[in-house]
Design a protein around this motif. Structure first.
Motif, PDB file in Angstrom:
ATOM      1  N   PRO A 206     -21.695  -1.770 -62.674  1.00 16.94           N
ATOM      2  CA  PRO A 206     -20.716  -0.766 -63.144  1.00 16.94           C
ATOM      3  C   PRO A 206     -19.342  -0.910 -62.509  1.00 16.94           C
ATOM      4  O   PRO A 206     -18.363  -0.412 -63.041  1.00 16.94           O
ATOM      5  CB  PRO A 206     -21.358   0.567 -62.742  1.00 16.94           C
ATOM      6  N   ASP A 207     -19.266  -1.555 -61.343  1.00 21.06           N
ATOM      7  CA  ASP A 207     -17.962  -1.728 -60.699  1.00 21.06           C
ATOM      8  C   ASP A 207     -17.113  -2.702 -61.497  1.00 21.06           C
ATOM      9  O   ASP A 207     -17.605  -3.726 -61.994  1.00 21.06           O
ATOM     10  CB  ASP A 207     -18.127  -2.243 -59.272  1.00 21.06           C
ATOM     11  N   GLU A 208     -15.821  -2.358 -61.573  1.00 21.22           N
ATOM     12  CA  GLU A 208     -14.903  -3.239 -62.267  1.00 21.22           C
ATOM     13  C   GLU A 208     -14.627  -4.486 -61.433  1.00 21.22           C
ATOM     14  O   GLU A 208     -14.635  -4.454 -60.199  1.00 21.22           O
ATOM     15  CB  GLU A 208     -13.594  -2.519 -62.556  1.00 21.22           C
ATOM     16  N   ASP A 209     -14.359  -5.607 -62.152  1.00 21.63           N
ATOM     17  CA  ASP A 209     -13.965  -6.871 -61.510  1.00 21.63           C
ATOM     18  C   ASP A 209     -14.993  -7.298 -60.476  1.00 21.63           C
ATOM     19  O   ASP A 209     -14.663  -7.692 -59.354  1.00 21.63           O
ATOM     20  CB  ASP A 209     -12.590  -6.756 -60.871  1.00 21.63           C
ATOM     21  N   SER A 210     -16.237  -7.184 -60.806  1.00 19.44           N
ATOM     22  CA  SER A 210     -17.301  -7.573 -59.888  1.00 19.44           C
ATOM     23  C   SER A 210     -18.081  -8.737 -60.479  1.00 19.44           C
ATOM     24  O   SER A 210     -18.381  -8.757 -61.686  1.00 19.44           O
ATOM     25  CB  SER A 210     -18.225  -6.388 -59.609  1.00 19.44           C
ATOM     26  N   SER A 211     -18.399  -9.728 -59.663  1.00 18.03           N
ATOM     27  CA  SER A 211     -19.188 -10.894 -60.094  1.00 18.03           C
ATOM     28  C   SER A 211     -20.574 -10.815 -59.480  1.00 18.03           C
ATOM     29  O   SER A 211     -20.744 -10.293 -58.371  1.00 18.03           O
ATOM     30  CB  SER A 211     -18.494 -12.187 -59.678  1.00 18.03           C
ATOM     31  N   ILE A 212     -21.586 -11.374 -60.175  1.00 12.74           N
ATOM     32  CA  ILE A 212     -22.985 -11.267 -59.780  1.00 12.74           C
ATOM     33  C   ILE A 212     -23.542 -12.668 -59.585  1.00 12.74           C
ATOM     34  O   ILE A 212     -23.285 -13.580 -60.394  1.00 12.74           O
ATOM     35  CB  ILE A 212     -23.805 -10.498 -60.833  1.00 12.74           C
ATOM     36  N   THR A 213     -24.302 -12.808 -58.513  1.00 10.37           N
ATOM     37  CA  THR A 213     -25.036 -14.053 -58.271  1.00 10.37           C
ATOM     38  C   THR A 213     -26.526 -13.744 -58.236  1.00 10.37           C
ATOM     39  O   THR A 213     -26.933 -12.656 -57.808  1.00 10.37           O
ATOM     40  CB  THR A 213     -24.604 -14.703 -56.951  1.00 10.37           C
ATOM     41  N   TYR A 214     -27.342 -14.736 -58.702  1.00 13.21           N
ATOM     42  CA  TYR A 214     -28.786 -14.551 -58.826  1.00 13.21           C
ATOM     43  C   TYR A 214     -29.491 -15.509 -57.872  1.00 13.21           C
ATOM     44  O   TYR A 214     -29.025 -16.627 -57.617  1.00 13.21           O
ATOM     45  CB  TYR A 214     -29.247 -14.794 -60.249  1.00 13.21           C
ATOM     46  N   SER A 215     -30.658 -15.078 -57.401  1.00 16.87           N
ATOM     47  CA  SER A 215     -31.475 -15.932 -56.536  1.00 16.87           C
ATOM     48  C   SER A 215     -32.903 -15.420 -56.569  1.00 16.87           C
ATOM     49  O   SER A 215     -33.158 -14.248 -56.896  1.00 16.87           O
ATOM     50  CB  SER A 215     -30.929 -15.935 -55.107  1.00 16.87           C
ATOM     51  N   PHE A 216     -33.858 -16.324 -56.261  1.00 16.24           N
ATOM     52  CA  PHE A 216     -35.253 -15.932 -56.122  1.00 16.24           C
ATOM     53  C   PHE A 216     -35.471 -15.310 -54.751  1.00 16.24           C
ATOM     54  O   PHE A 216     -34.924 -15.777 -53.750  1.00 16.24           O
ATOM     55  CB  PHE A 216     -36.177 -17.146 -56.271  1.00 16.24           C
ATOM     56  N   LYS A 217     -36.255 -14.253 -54.719  1.00 19.24           N
ATOM     57  CA  LYS A 217     -36.589 -13.650 -53.439  1.00 19.24           C
ATOM     58  C   LYS A 217     -37.475 -14.587 -52.618  1.00 19.24           C
ATOM     59  O   LYS A 217     -37.390 -14.589 -51.398  1.00 19.24           O
ATOM     60  CB  LYS A 217     -37.291 -12.300 -53.639  1.00 19.24           C
ATOM     61  N   THR A 218     -38.346 -15.368 -53.304  1.00 14.23           N
ATOM     62  CA  THR A 218     -39.204 -16.360 -52.623  1.00 14.23           C
ATOM     63  C   THR A 218     -38.956 -17.724 -53.249  1.00 14.23           C
ATOM     64  O   THR A 218     -38.565 -17.834 -54.419  1.00 14.23           O
ATOM     65  CB  THR A 218     -40.689 -15.983 -52.762  1.00 14.23           C
ATOM     66  N   LYS A 219     -39.153 -18.718 -52.473  1.00 14.29           N
ATOM     67  CA  LYS A 219     -38.907 -20.087 -52.932  1.00 14.29           C
ATOM     68  C   LYS A 219     -39.872 -20.454 -54.057  1.00 14.29           C
ATOM     69  O   LYS A 219     -41.071 -20.193 -53.982  1.00 14.29           O
ATOM     70  CB  LYS A 219     -39.060 -21.064 -51.768  1.00 14.29           C
ATOM     71  N   GLN A 220     -39.341 -21.068 -55.128  1.00 15.89           N
ATOM     72  CA  GLN A 220     -40.129 -21.455 -56.300  1.00 15.89           C
ATOM     73  C   GLN A 220     -40.089 -22.979 -56.458  1.00 15.89           C
ATOM     74  O   GLN A 220     -39.030 -23.590 -56.332  1.00 15.89           O
ATOM     75  CB  GLN A 220     -39.583 -20.770 -57.559  1.00 15.89           C
ATOM     76  N   GLU A 221     -41.289 -23.536 -56.757  1.00 18.64           N
ATOM     77  CA  GLU A 221     -41.379 -24.983 -56.982  1.00 18.64           C
ATOM     78  C   GLU A 221     -41.449 -25.328 -58.463  1.00 18.64           C
ATOM     79  O   GLU A 221     -41.138 -26.463 -58.842  1.00 18.64           O
ATOM     80  CB  GLU A 221     -42.612 -25.568 -56.279  1.00 18.64           C
ATOM     81  N   MET A 222     -41.830 -24.365 -59.283  1.00 19.16           N
ATOM     82  CA  MET A 222     -41.999 -24.647 -60.709  1.00 19.16           C
ATOM     83  C   MET A 222     -40.731 -24.324 -61.500  1.00 19.16           C
ATOM     84  O   MET A 222     -40.549 -24.849 -62.602  1.00 19.16           O
ATOM     85  CB  MET A 222     -43.166 -23.826 -61.265  1.00 19.16           C
ATOM     86  N   PHE A 223     -39.864 -23.449 -60.948  1.00 15.16           N
ATOM     87  CA  PHE A 223     -38.743 -22.984 -61.735  1.00 15.16           C
ATOM     88  C   PHE A 223     -37.443 -23.110 -60.930  1.00 15.16           C
ATOM     89  O   PHE A 223     -37.440 -23.041 -59.702  1.00 15.16           O
ATOM     90  CB  PHE A 223     -38.916 -21.513 -62.152  1.00 15.16           C
ATOM     91  N   ALA A 224     -36.368 -23.234 -61.667  1.00 12.83           N
ATOM     92  CA  ALA A 224     -35.021 -23.248 -61.087  1.00 12.83           C
ATOM     93  C   ALA A 224     -34.197 -22.118 -61.700  1.00 12.83           C
ATOM     94  O   ALA A 224     -34.417 -21.736 -62.853  1.00 12.83           O
ATOM     95  CB  ALA A 224     -34.344 -24.600 -61.322  1.00 12.83           C
ATOM     96  N   LEU A 225     -33.250 -21.588 -60.922  1.00 12.84           N
ATOM     97  CA  LEU A 225     -32.449 -20.440 -61.361  1.00 12.84           C
ATOM     98  C   LEU A 225     -30.980 -20.759 -61.164  1.00 12.84           C
ATOM     99  O   LEU A 225     -30.552 -21.106 -60.058  1.00 12.84           O
ATOM    100  CB  LEU A 225     -32.814 -19.175 -60.552  1.00 12.84           C
ATOM    101  N   ASP A 226     -30.197 -20.627 -62.271  1.00  8.19           N
ATOM    102  CA  ASP A 226     -28.745 -20.783 -62.172  1.00  8.19           C
ATOM    103  C   ASP A 226     -28.183 -19.550 -61.476  1.00  8.19           C
ATOM    104  O   ASP A 226     -28.317 -18.429 -61.978  1.00  8.19           O
ATOM    105  CB  ASP A 226     -28.140 -20.933 -63.565  1.00  8.19           C
ATOM    106  N   PRO A 227     -27.495 -19.717 -60.312  1.00  7.59           N
ATOM    107  CA  PRO A 227     -27.066 -18.525 -59.558  1.00  7.59           C
ATOM    108  C   PRO A 227     -25.974 -17.738 -60.244  1.00  7.59           C
ATOM    109  O   PRO A 227     -25.751 -16.585 -59.879  1.00  7.59           O
ATOM    110  CB  PRO A 227     -26.582 -19.121 -58.231  1.00  7.59           C
ATOM    111  N   PHE A 228     -25.265 -18.315 -61.195  1.00 14.78           N
ATOM    112  CA  PHE A 228     -24.157 -17.610 -61.820  1.00 14.78           C
ATOM    113  C   PHE A 228     -24.493 -17.092 -63.217  1.00 14.78           C
ATOM    114  O   PHE A 228     -24.021 -16.035 -63.617  1.00 14.78           O
ATOM    115  CB  PHE A 228     -22.928 -18.518 -61.897  1.00 14.78           C
ATOM    116  N   LYS A 229     -25.308 -17.843 -63.955  1.00 13.50           N
ATOM    117  CA  LYS A 229     -25.624 -17.437 -65.328  1.00 13.50           C
ATOM    118  C   LYS A 229     -26.992 -16.790 -65.459  1.00 13.50           C
ATOM    119  O   LYS A 229     -27.291 -16.208 -66.500  1.00 13.50           O
ATOM    120  CB  LYS A 229     -25.546 -18.643 -66.256  1.00 13.50           C
ATOM    121  N   GLY A 230     -27.838 -16.911 -64.440  1.00 13.49           N
ATOM    122  CA  GLY A 230     -29.154 -16.300 -64.506  1.00 13.49           C
ATOM    123  C   GLY A 230     -30.127 -17.054 -65.394  1.00 13.49           C
ATOM    124  O   GLY A 230     -31.118 -16.473 -65.832  1.00 13.49           O
ATOM    125  N   ILE A 231     -29.861 -18.318 -65.675  1.00 12.23           N
ATOM    126  CA  ILE A 231     -30.737 -19.114 -66.561  1.00 12.23           C
ATOM    127  C   ILE A 231     -31.866 -19.702 -65.719  1.00 12.23           C
ATOM    128  O   ILE A 231     -31.634 -20.327 -64.675  1.00 12.23           O
ATOM    129  CB  ILE A 231     -29.946 -20.228 -67.257  1.00 12.23           C
TER     130      ILE A 231
END
Length: 1079
Positions: A259-284
């Motif tokens: 809800p905050d204006e002009d705010s950017s979001i980064t994504y990450s796994f809480k635990t390390k994953q070997e089967m999947f990868a996560l784009d930290p900026f797009k959430g893919i």
């Protein structure tokens, strides 16, 4: 000490004379009275008309008295809080008579002052706080000064209006009513993201009298990154993925919103994953390893927990599950076909259709499936037509490339692209795609004509903004047609296309006005509907509704009906301006208006204008009051008696600022009355006589003061009142008989009235006169006969015949004394009387004159005086205080005497302490050493013993050695220092007065001596040496020099006051007012 000296001087002067008259005394002077105002006037008939006749004995710079006229005026404006509150002046005219003038400074309530912070009072005080500002912590403190603080005045702080924007209705702030501290009070949350970007508070400080001042505080809210990202959840918080999902492909995309204006979001796994990868900026989320369920190490369920964190270090997590679906594996082919690069087959370009090329051997790895052997003929098919059970392999056909194809634009928008003017530089508008069928050939992009506003990436085909756009800038086009060229390597082939871009207006310009602050000054009588100002505001935005301007007037409750804003025109109305208002006085006679100028954009932008309307006062109302007034006063009233008070009111500010002046009428010569100019109280100036003048007609002019911006008297308003003063009668005229002496002759047998008295009274009617014979009426032979209300006749009770008057043969003379008294049936204390003498010669009634040798006796008229004296005494106010003090000292003296008598009685030891504890160095009195102690009983002895009592006060040795003897025909007095014996006949008041004064002085000397002896051990803790002398007892003591000086001075003051009280008491008895009439 100076005040004490002035009081002593004033007391002394008050008995010298009272010829100087002060019209108004004491004078009550309001602290805000202008200098030069006439306060009072001194008048002395002995120096009237002389120059340099009047002066103040004590010097002052604050007040002056005119030397020739005696008019007393002030020289400055006083301040009740800092200046003295009372002034005492001695008015002198050069002679022995003086008069004390008292001037009291009166406090006038003053409104609070908010000018300590000029920006606050002007409405421009601005501050910024974050939206996370803590509750109840001070944001701003209203600083207000009030000169009435010294008099206990208190201020109350309130918020009159609280406006918020752009979202309205915010109520987040409060003010402490005692100390004026503004803070957050827990109402509406201070949330910038909810639309609360600014608050405007109208703060008011009100004193206990209702006067106030107010100002405006603008609080701007700073956006704080305080919101957590919020995830958009998957259905049932799960996703399904087939086991055949290739490695590297996208399986899902998580999305979180901040809800905050002009705010950017980064994504990450809480635990390390070997089967999947996560784009930290797009959430893919992409696949790292195969999900093949035929591998026993792979699972069918993968729980994933993703954390989203914004640039303010606020985070949130989301938990979901990935379910892997089983898929039927295809038939596996021989390894040369299905693995690696596959089988490379070279065929001639002229191979016929359906020719045999290659045979594939395959088997089915699934349990329960049969292995088939089949011959595969290469054919061109769609991928969707492949059977479910099949194997896939790779056959590489090598074809030699020839650059004979032109690039093809696979994607370029046909419709125009609408962009907003506020897009930042670098924003991508569109990504063009193109392809070249030639293998190994790449495509490139460029603009055919250069545009400074846009740029295109040569390799990716992304069209971005290269220059800031401003719709309102005339140099910026409103639309563009971009010509784009796509070319291959070495620019051998190319293709062109067009892209249309249209610029859209954004509401990014708030309204701008020609002025931010307007200051207008108006008279209070300006008519309604008068145009005050036309606001001139514009908006640089060029499209509707962004440039549609509306005006909204923001007012407090006091001025909400005084002004009207129609479109951009501010007018007076529907109610008119009113300067004459106490609340308006607290606002310093000005209105502070705010106009919010807003456009029609979304969100709307606005500008706040400040309009200060100062109102000048106009004297528009006449003083109002009763114009016909009647008062009554007794003719014996003393000077300065209140006759009556005229009360007029004036609704112009300042309220009731009125001056009363006598301008006409029969005041008498010299004038009998005067009026206090500030209160309207009419007081007596000279003595009255109802018998001379029974009624006075006075014309009083009532004029208002300082009610207009133009100085007086240009627009001064006046009124007049006719005052009738009736003089009430007081019995101050005795009856008068005309003539005062009567002489007549009668014959003895006459029974009819023979003398008619002629008496009258100037202030009593005939029916209020009474007559009586008070002397010379032998055997009550004569009486008075009265018919109606007329004076009586003198008659005889019996005939004067010889048988009645036995032995009387000659004419007989009677001298009757008749008393005439007024106020019949009234107050006897006020009755006055007079006498008349009637001489009656009674002749015998006979026909023949008897012979006689007696000589004729000549009657001599004598005068008898009948004197009646009525005494009364009215003490002054100070006499009660002196009498109380004397009584208290007398009780102390009684206690000292009782101490002397009962100090050795064991039962009284608690009440009468001993005085010998600290007298080791003093000789004690014992039985073996008797001491002769003279008593007061020996005062009449001709040889008194010497007084061994130490002299506690200066001069006692002289008074103790002197004896006063006074003898007279009817009285005898012997005066000594310790006693006084008076033997006088009743009525000799002068002699008694002198004796009483001597006794009072002696008593005070004795009392002071005993009191100091008793108080010494309590004050200084020194020893006592009790001895006996002519008085009952005394204490020998030693005190500090300072204490002795103070005590001695106090005793002298008490002695002087008591002596003066005694003389005044005796003077009141010997010279008390009364009346006597000589008969």
């Amino acid at each position: 000490m100076n005040i004490f000296k002035i009081l002593l001087i004033c007391t002394a002067f008050s008995y010298i004379g009272a010829e100087i008259q002060i019209l108004i005394n004491p004078v009550n002077l309001p602290e805000n009275m202008a200098p030069g105002t006439q306060l009072s006037r001194a008048y002395d008939k002995d120096v009237a008309g002389k120059a340099d006749a009047y002066r103040f004995l004590n010097k002052t710079k604050d007040f002056v008295i005119d030397a020739s006229s005696g008019v007393i005026t002030s020289t400055k404006i006083f301040n009740y809080e800092t200046d003295p509150k009372r002034f005492l002046f001695i008015v002198d005219t050069g002679g022995l008579m003086r008069r004390v003038l008292t001037i009291n400074i009166i406090d006038v309530p003053e409104p609070p002052n908010c000018m300590a912070d000029p920006q606050f009072s002007a409405g421009t005080a601005t501050l910024e706080i974050g939206e996370d500002y803590p509750l109840f912590q001070s944001v701003y403190r209203v600083i207000v000064t009030d000169e009435d603080f010294a008099n206990g005045d208190q201020l109350t702080y309130t918020i009159e209006t609280q406006l918020s924007g752009p979202k309205k209705g915010g109520n987040s702030f409060g003010v402490d009513p005692v100390n004026g501290v503004v803070s957050l009070r827990g109402g509406d949350p201070l949330d910038f993201d909810a639309g609360y970007h600014a608050f405007q508070l109208a703060l008011r400080a009100t004193d206990t009298t209702g006067l106030f001042c107010q100002g405006t505080l603008i609080i701007k809210i700073i956006n704080i990154n305080d919101e957590k990202p919020q995830f958009e959840p998957f259905p049932l918080d799960s996703i399904n993925v087939t086991e055949k999902k290739p490695v590297g492909e996208i399986i899902a995309r998580v999305k979180a919103i901040d809800p905050d204006e002009d705010s950017s979001i980064t994504y990450s796994f809480k635990t390390k994953q070997e089967m999947f990868a996560l784009d930290p900026f797009k959430g893919i989320i992409t696949l790292l390893r195969p999900l093949n369920l035929d591998n026993p190490n792979n699972s069918k369920i993968y729980p994933l927990e993703i954390e989203a964190r914004d640039n303010g270090n606020n985070s949130n997590t989301y938990m979901f599950t990935v379910f892997v679906e089983n898929a039927d594996d295809p038939i596996s082919c021989d390894s040369s076909f299905s693995t690696g690069a596959g089988v490379s087959v070279s065929v001639p370009e002229n191979i016929p259709a359906s020719a045999f090329i290659y045979m594939i051997l395959s088997r089915d790895p699934d349990i329960g499936q049969e292995v088939e052997h089949f011959q595969f003929v290469i054919a061109a098919r769609r991928k969707e037509n492949l059977p479910v059970e099949s194997c896939v392999g790779t056959i590489t056909i090598n074809i030699q490339n020839v650059n004979d194809e032109s690039p093809i634009l696979t994607y370029i928008p046909d419709a125009p692209i609408n962009i907003y003017e506020n897009l930042p530089v670098g924003t991508m508008l569109v990504k063009l795609t193109a392809a070249d069928r030639d293998i190994g050939d790449s495509v490139h992009y460029e603009f055919i004509r250069t545009r400074k506003e846009f740029s295109i990436n040569e390799d990716s085909g992304e069209v971005t903004i290269a220059y800031p756009l401003d719709y309102e800038d005339v140099a910026t086009p409103k639309s563009w047609v971009l010509y784009i060229r796509v070319y291959d390597n070495n620019r051998m082939h190319s293709t062109t296309g067009t892209l249309t871009v249209i610029l859209q207006d954004v509401n990014d310009n708030p309204p701008q006005c020609s002025q931010d602050i307007y200051t207008i000054e108006l008279p209070e009588n300006i008519p309604t509907e008068t145009l005050l100002v036309s606001l001139m505001c514009t908006d640089k935005d060029e499209t509707v509704p962004n440039n549609n301007i509306t005006y909204h007037l923001i007012m407090d409750s006091f001025s909400n009906t005084t002004f009207t804003l129609t479109n951009n025109e501010l007018k007076i109305g529907p109610t008119h301006l009113d300067f004459d208002n106490a609340i308006f006085a607290g606002m310093h006679f000005k209105y502070t208006l705010f106009v919010r100028v807003s456009d029609g954009g979304s969100p709307a932008l606005s500008t706040i204008l400040t309009i200060i309307v100062r109102v000048s006062r106009i004297n528009e109302l006449n003083p109002v009051g009763t114009t016909l007034v009647t008062f009554s006063i007794f003719e014996n009233s003393p000077v300065d008696t209140l006759v009556g008070k005229i009360t007029f009111t004036d609704a112009d500010w300042p309220f009731n600022n009125i001056k009363y002046t006598i301008v006409g009428g029969n005041l008498g010569t010299p004038p009998k009355f005067y009026i206090e100019p500030d209160t309207g109280m009419i007081k007596l100036l000279g003595s009255l006589d109802r018998e001379v003048e029974s009624q006075y007609q006075i014309t009083v002019r009532i004029a208002d003061l300082d009610n207009d911006v133009v100085p007086d008297p240009i627009r001064q308003r006046r009124a007049t009142a006719q005052v009738t003063i009736n003089i009430l009668n007081i019995n101050d005229e005795p009856p008068i008989c005309s003539p005062p002496h009567l002489e007549t002759r009668i014959y003895s047998p006459v029974k009819v009235p023979f003398v008619h008295l002629n008496c009258s009274d100037r202030d009593s009617p005939q029916e209020h006169l009474s007559y009586s014979i008070v002397g010379g009426n032998t055997n009550n032979w004569f009486t008075l006969r009265r018919l109606g209300v007329d004076p009586p006749f003198l008659v005889i009770r019996e005939n004067f015949q010889y048988d009645v008057f036995q032995g009387i043969h000659e004419p007989t003379t009677f001298q009757l004394l008749i008393e005439v008294t007024d106020e019949l049936g009234g107050n006897k204390a006020r009755q006055l009387s007079a006498t008349t003498t009637v001489i009656i010669h009674v002749l015998p009634w006979t026909t023949a004159q008897p012979t006689s040798s007696t000589k004729t006796v000549t009657t001599t008229i004598t005068t008898s005086v009948l004197k009646k004296i009525s005494y009364y005494w009215i003490p002054d106010n100070w006499f009660s205080a002196v009498l109380t003090l004397t009584g208290a000292l007398f009780m102390v003296c009684l206690y000292a005497g009782a101490w002397c008598l009962f100090k050795d009685v064991p039962a009284c030891s608690r009440l009468f302490p001993h005085c010998h504890k600290h007298q080791e160095h003093q000789p004690s009195l014992t039985v073996k050493e008797p001491v002769q102690i003279p008593r007061h009983g020996n005062l009449l002895s001709s040889d008194p013993k010497p007084n061994t009592k130490p002299n506690l006060l200066p001069g006692n040795h002289q008074s103790a050695s002197n004896q006063l003897h006074k003898y007279s025909e009817n009285s005898k007095v012997l005066v000594r220092p310790q006693s006084l014996l008076v033997l006088a006949r009743e009525g000799d008041w002068e002699f008694k007065g002198k004796a009483a004064a001597t006794f009072t002085g002696e008593l005070l000397l004795e009392l002071l001596s005993v009191t100091l002896g008793l108080l010494n051990p309590l004050v200084l803790g020194s020893g006592l040496d009790l001895g006996r002398a002519n008085s009952c007892c005394y204490c020998h003591f030693s005190i500090a020099p300072v204490t002795a000086a103070v005590v001695t001075f106090a005793g002298m003051v008490l002695l002087l006051a008591a002596a003066e009280a005694g003389w005044m008491f005796i003077g009141g008895l010997t010279e008390c007012p009364g009346h006597s009439v000589d008969l």
